[in-house]
Design an enzyme around this catalytic site. Structure first.
Site, PDB file in Angstrom:
ATOM      1  N   ALA A  57       0.843  -1.192   0.000  1.00  0.00           N
ATOM      2  CA  ALA A  57       0.000   0.000   0.000  1.00  0.00           C
ATOM      3  C   ALA A  57       0.881   1.247   0.000  1.00  0.00           C
ATOM      4  CB  ALA A  57      -0.915   0.017   1.224  1.00  0.00           C
ATOM      5  N   SER A  60      -0.846   8.404  -0.906  1.00  0.00           N
ATOM      6  CA  SER A  60      -0.761   9.178  -2.143  1.00  0.00           C
ATOM      7  C   SER A  60       0.011  10.475  -1.927  1.00  0.00           C
ATOM      8  CB  SER A  60      -2.163   9.497  -2.669  1.00  0.00           C
ATOM      9  OG  SER A  60      -2.861   8.325  -3.000  1.00  0.00           O
ATOM     10  N   HIS A 111      -8.972  -3.033   3.800  1.00  0.00           N
ATOM     11  CA  HIS A 111      -9.095  -4.481   3.997  1.00  0.00           C
ATOM     12  C   HIS A 111      -7.897  -5.078   4.725  1.00  0.00           C
ATOM     13  CE1 HIS A 111      -7.249  -5.152  -0.307  1.00  0.00           C
ATOM     14  NE2 HIS A 111      -6.417  -4.589   0.521  1.00  0.00           N
ATOM     15  N   GLY A 145     -13.458  -2.522   0.572  1.00  0.00           N
ATOM     16  CA  GLY A 145     -13.934  -1.196   0.206  1.00  0.00           C
ATOM     17  C   GLY A 145     -14.664  -1.146  -1.117  1.00  0.00           C
ATOM     18  N   THR A 218      -7.764  -4.095  -4.466  1.00  0.00           N
ATOM     19  CA  THR A 218      -7.659  -5.556  -4.594  1.00  0.00           C
ATOM     20  C   THR A 218      -8.239  -6.273  -3.383  1.00  0.00           C
ATOM     21  OG1 THR A 218      -5.485  -5.589  -3.542  1.00  0.00           O
ATOM     22  CG2 THR A 218      -5.547  -5.329  -5.946  1.00  0.00           C
TER      23      THR A 218
END
Length: 222
Positions: A57, A60, A111, A145, A218
């Site tokens: 992950a 950003s 997740h 999500g 994913t």
């Protein structure tokens, strides 16, 4: 101009984002100033670039967080309810909570349980963050999500922080009418940001904005 927006401090970063017209509104500027990115990014927090968080992950780049807030701003009023999909380290969740304060709520969903644990710990690094958790202004939940979070629906605004393979109907179903979704979508070998408005009559309008590069939305790792 994003690559020129890095700064030595949180204030310098936000000032440069404003100067480069990546932040256009005082509300977004003030909300981002209130959240120290160093509490949420593991290295070089004030660089305007994405940072790895582990677990495949990323957090950003700040200019993308600014763009998301600016795009959703009309739906981020005091008292609004927001869903932050792929909330990761919790940074944008905290910024969004400032935009809907004092009586709005933001649910961050990821997740990966260790990321939610990280987000809760990161919020605890500031007094304001601790108060947001204690009051329920911010809540982190673990789940897929792509299916949204039906327990908190409907939402005035939904932000998605990873690239969807398709337009997930569950997310637009959980929007209020009117409401707005900000989502990166993978299309062939490219990704683009879409802003999807749900009108009062429930109809949807999709606007394709600009190309991006996000990690994919994913399944949880096994």
């Amino acid at each position: 101009m994003a690559w020129r927006s890095s700064g030595a401090t949180n204030e310098a970063l936000i000032t440069n984002l404003v100067k480069n017209k990546l932040i256009r509104s005082d509300r977004v500027k003030d909300a981002m100033l209130r959240v120290d990115r160093a509490h949420f990014a593991p290295a070089k927090p004030y660089d305007d670039s994405p940072q790895p968080l582990g677990h495949k992950a990323t957090i950003s780049a700040p200019h993308m967080h600014a763009s998301a807030c600016e795009s959703l701003l009309d739906y981020l009023e005091p008292g609004s309810k927001v869903l932050d999909v792929g909330s990761g380290s919790g940074y944008l969740t905290a910024v969004l909570a400032n935009l809907v304060a004092p009586n709005g709520t933001v649910i961050g969903i990821d997740h990966i349980q260790p990321l939610n644990d990280m987000a809760n710990a990161n919020m605890g690094k500031s007094e304001e963050g601790r108060k947001m958790l204690e009051s329920g202004q911010i809540k982190f939940v673990t789940g897929d999500g792509r299916e949204g979070w039906a327990e908190g629906a409907p939402y005035d605004a939904i932000h998605v922080g990873a690239a969807a393979a398709v337009h997930h109907k569950a997310l637009t179903d959980q929007l209020k009418a009117p409401g707005r979704l900000f989502v990166p979508v993978a299309e062939g070998g490219t990704q683009h940001i879409y802003v999807i408005d749900k009108n009062k009559d429930g109809s949807l309008e999709r606007q394709k904005l600009y190309g991006v590069q996000y990690v994919p939305l994913t399944d949880a790792p096994v």
